[in-house]
Motif scaffolding. Sequence first.
Motif, mmCIF file in Angstrom:
data_model
loop_
_atom_site.group_PDB
_atom_site.id
_atom_site.type_symbol
_atom_site.label_atom_id
_atom_site.label_comp_id
_atom_site.label_asym_id
_atom_site.label_seq_id
_atom_site.Cartn_x
_atom_site.Cartn_y
_atom_site.Cartn_z
ATOM 1 N N PHE A 1 6.400 49.715 -24.560
ATOM 2 C CA PHE A 1 7.803 49.419 -24.859
ATOM 3 C C PHE A 1 8.531 48.946 -23.594
ATOM 4 C CE2 PHE A 1 7.656 52.334 -28.711
ATOM 5 C CZ PHE A 1 7.904 51.322 -29.617
ATOM 6 N N ALA A 2 8.222 49.566 -22.457
ATOM 7 C CA ALA A 2 8.862 49.167 -21.195
ATOM 8 C C ALA A 2 8.475 47.738 -20.821
ATOM 9 C CB ALA A 2 8.465 50.132 -20.080
ATOM 10 N N GLN A 3 7.205 47.377 -21.021
ATOM 11 C CA GLN A 3 6.772 46.005 -20.734
ATOM 12 C C GLN A 3 7.503 44.997 -21.615
ATOM 13 O OE1 GLN A 3 2.428 46.427 -21.220
ATOM 14 N NE2 GLN A 3 2.224 45.814 -19.091
ATOM 15 N N ILE A 4 7.666 45.356 -22.890
ATOM 16 C CA ILE A 4 8.358 44.451 -23.813
ATOM 17 C C ILE A 4 9.814 44.284 -23.394
ATOM 18 C CG2 ILE A 4 9.105 44.132 -26.204
ATOM 19 C CD1 ILE A 4 6.618 45.772 -27.033
ATOM 20 N N ALA A 5 10.459 45.396 -23.012
ATOM 21 C CA ALA A 5 11.862 45.343 -22.607
ATOM 22 C C ALA A 5 12.070 44.462 -21.384
ATOM 23 C CB ALA A 5 12.367 46.756 -22.324
ATOM 24 N N LYS A 6 11.066 44.377 -20.524
ATOM 25 C CA LYS A 6 11.178 43.588 -19.297
ATOM 26 C C LYS A 6 10.702 42.144 -19.467
ATOM 27 C CE LYS A 6 10.434 47.746 -16.514
ATOM 28 N NZ LYS A 6 9.520 48.455 -15.583
ATOM 29 N N ASP A 7 10.228 41.816 -20.652
ATOM 30 C CA ASP A 7 9.712 40.473 -20.909
ATOM 31 C C ASP A 7 10.867 39.513 -21.190
ATOM 32 O OD1 ASP A 7 8.170 38.280 -21.497
ATOM 33 O OD2 ASP A 7 7.779 38.892 -23.566
ATOM 34 N N GLU A 8 11.196 38.668 -20.224
ATOM 35 C CA GLU A 8 12.344 37.772 -20.360
ATOM 36 C C GLU A 8 12.129 36.682 -21.402
ATOM 37 O OE1 GLU A 8 13.267 36.258 -16.539
ATOM 38 O OE2 GLU A 8 13.904 38.201 -15.725
ATOM 39 N N ASP A 9 10.877 36.446 -21.787
ATOM 40 C CA ASP A 9 10.589 35.410 -22.783
ATOM 41 C C ASP A 9 10.668 35.944 -24.212
ATOM 42 O OD1 ASP A 9 10.110 33.507 -20.806
ATOM 43 O OD2 ASP A 9 8.000 34.100 -20.610
ATOM 44 N N GLY A 10 10.770 37.250 -24.364
ATOM 45 C CA GLY A 10 10.800 37.845 -25.698
ATOM 46 C C GLY A 10 12.179 37.760 -26.333
ATOM 47 N N PRO A 11 12.240 37.837 -27.674
ATOM 48 C CA PRO A 11 13.540 37.844 -28.364
ATOM 49 C C PRO A 11 14.388 39.037 -27.912
ATOM 50 C CG PRO A 11 11.742 37.485 -29.913
ATOM 51 C CD PRO A 11 11.114 37.884 -28.620
ATOM 52 N N GLU A 12 15.676 38.821 -27.732
ATOM 53 C CA GLU A 12 16.541 39.877 -27.222
ATOM 54 C C GLU A 12 16.608 41.065 -28.179
ATOM 55 O OE1 GLU A 12 18.655 42.213 -24.925
ATOM 56 O OE2 GLU A 12 17.718 40.316 -24.326
ATOM 57 N N SER A 13 16.542 40.801 -29.488
ATOM 58 C CA SER A 13 16.605 41.911 -30.446
ATOM 59 C C SER A 13 15.421 42.857 -30.263
ATOM 60 C CB SER A 13 16.622 41.374 -31.875
ATOM 61 O OG SER A 13 15.479 40.558 -32.127
ATOM 62 N N ILE A 14 14.228 42.301 -30.052
ATOM 63 C CA ILE A 14 13.040 43.139 -29.848
ATOM 64 C C ILE A 14 13.117 43.838 -28.501
ATOM 65 C CG2 ILE A 14 10.530 43.131 -29.630
ATOM 66 C CD1 ILE A 14 10.409 40.792 -31.525
ATOM 67 N N ARG A 15 13.578 43.141 -27.477
ATOM 68 C CA ARG A 15 13.695 43.752 -26.146
ATOM 69 C C ARG A 15 14.679 44.923 -26.168
ATOM 70 N NH1 ARG A 15 15.279 39.549 -21.802
ATOM 71 N NH2 ARG A 15 14.802 41.320 -20.443
ATOM 72 N N SER A 16 15.762 44.760 -26.907
ATOM 73 C CA SER A 16 16.763 45.829 -26.998
ATOM 74 C C SER A 16 16.165 47.063 -27.677
ATOM 75 C CB SER A 16 17.986 45.332 -27.769
ATOM 76 O OG SER A 16 18.948 46.344 -27.891
ATOM 77 N N ARG A 17 15.450 46.858 -28.778
ATOM 78 C CA ARG A 17 14.821 47.998 -29.460
ATOM 79 C C ARG A 17 13.777 48.657 -28.562
ATOM 80 N NH1 ARG A 17 14.640 44.353 -33.938
ATOM 81 N NH2 ARG A 17 12.385 44.066 -33.617
ATOM 82 N N ALA A 18 13.001 47.830 -27.853
ATOM 83 C CA ALA A 18 11.972 48.369 -26.967
ATOM 84 C C ALA A 18 12.594 49.167 -25.826
ATOM 85 C CB ALA A 18 11.122 47.226 -26.412
ATOM 86 N N ARG A 19 13.726 48.699 -25.316
ATOM 87 C CA ARG A 19 14.419 49.411 -24.232
ATOM 88 C C ARG A 19 14.866 50.794 -24.701
ATOM 89 N NH1 ARG A 19 18.191 45.912 -23.602
ATOM 90 N NH2 ARG A 19 16.900 44.515 -22.358
ATOM 91 N N GLN A 20 15.385 50.852 -25.911
ATOM 92 C CA GLN A 20 15.824 52.130 -26.467
ATOM 93 C C GLN A 20 14.639 53.072 -26.692
ATOM 94 O OE1 GLN A 20 18.042 51.231 -30.011
ATOM 95 N NE2 GLN A 20 19.580 50.018 -28.926
#
Length: 266
Positions: free
Chosen positions: A210-229
Motif C-alpha cells: 500500500f505504501a508503494q502504491i501511495a508513492k507511485d506518482e504515475d498511479g490514479p490519485e483515487s487509488i493512491r489516496s486509498r492506499a495512503r489511508q
Amino acid sequence: MALTPKNELSREDKRSRQENAQQEALLREVDDAVRQGDTEEFLDKWGKPLLGLLVAALVAFGGYLYWQSRQEAAMERDSEALVGALDQIQSGNVDSAYDRLEELAGKDGGGAAVAAAMMRAGIAEQRGDTAEASTIFKSVAGNDSAAPAMRDLARLRDVTLNYDTMESAEIVAALKPLATPGKPYFASAGELVAHAYLDQGKRAEAGALFAQIAKDEDGPESIRSRARQMAGVLGVDAIEDVDALLEEQGIEREDADGDTAAAETE
C-alpha cells in the motif's frame, strides 16, 4: 667531339613519340577487344540467370505492393468496424455493437481484433454476463499475439470481475507479476494484491505494498489516496513529502498545523 645537330635530335624525338603513340593505340585496341570478349562471354554464361533474377525481383516487388494494398484495405475495414461499434455503444445499442464486433474479434492477432474482443468483454460485463466476459478476458490474456499491455489489462479485468469468488492465493498468483512498480497497471493490480495479503493475514506485506502504491506518482490519485489511508491504518508511513501532499489536497499548511494542534489539545 662531334655534336648532333638540333634538327636531327628533333626528328628522333618525333619518331620516338610517334612509335609510342602507335603502341599505346594498339594496346588500347587489344584491351577493348579483350573487354568486349569478356563481356560477351559473361553474358553468354550468366545473361539468362540474371534476367530470371531480375524478373523474379520485379514479380516479388509487385506482389509486395499488392499485399500491402490488401493489408491497408483490411486495416481500413477493421477501423471502420471499431468506429461503427463505438457509435452504436454511444447510441445505447450495445447489443448491436456486440454483434458487429464478433467477426473482427474472431480474427487471429492484430491490434484491432484484440480491441474488438476487449470491447465485447466489456459489453458482456455491462449486460451482467460475467461468464462470457471472463471467457473473453482469459482468451485475450492467453493470446501470445496480443500486445503485452493488452494481455495484462485483460488479466486484471478478469481478476477484478471474479475477485469475490477467487481464493486470495489465486489473486496473488495472477496479479503479483503486474503489482510491481513501473508496470502499467501497478496501482490497480497492487491494490487487489494488497487486499488479498490482508485476507491471508500478511499485514506487513500488505502495508508495504500500500505504501508503494501511495508513492507511485504515475498511479490514479483515487487509488493512491486509498492506499495512503490503508498504509496508515497498518502503521506504515506512506507520505514522503507532507507539504506536497497538502498542496495536492488544496490544504494550507497553517490550517493543517492548527487542526493538529487542536487535536493534540483535545
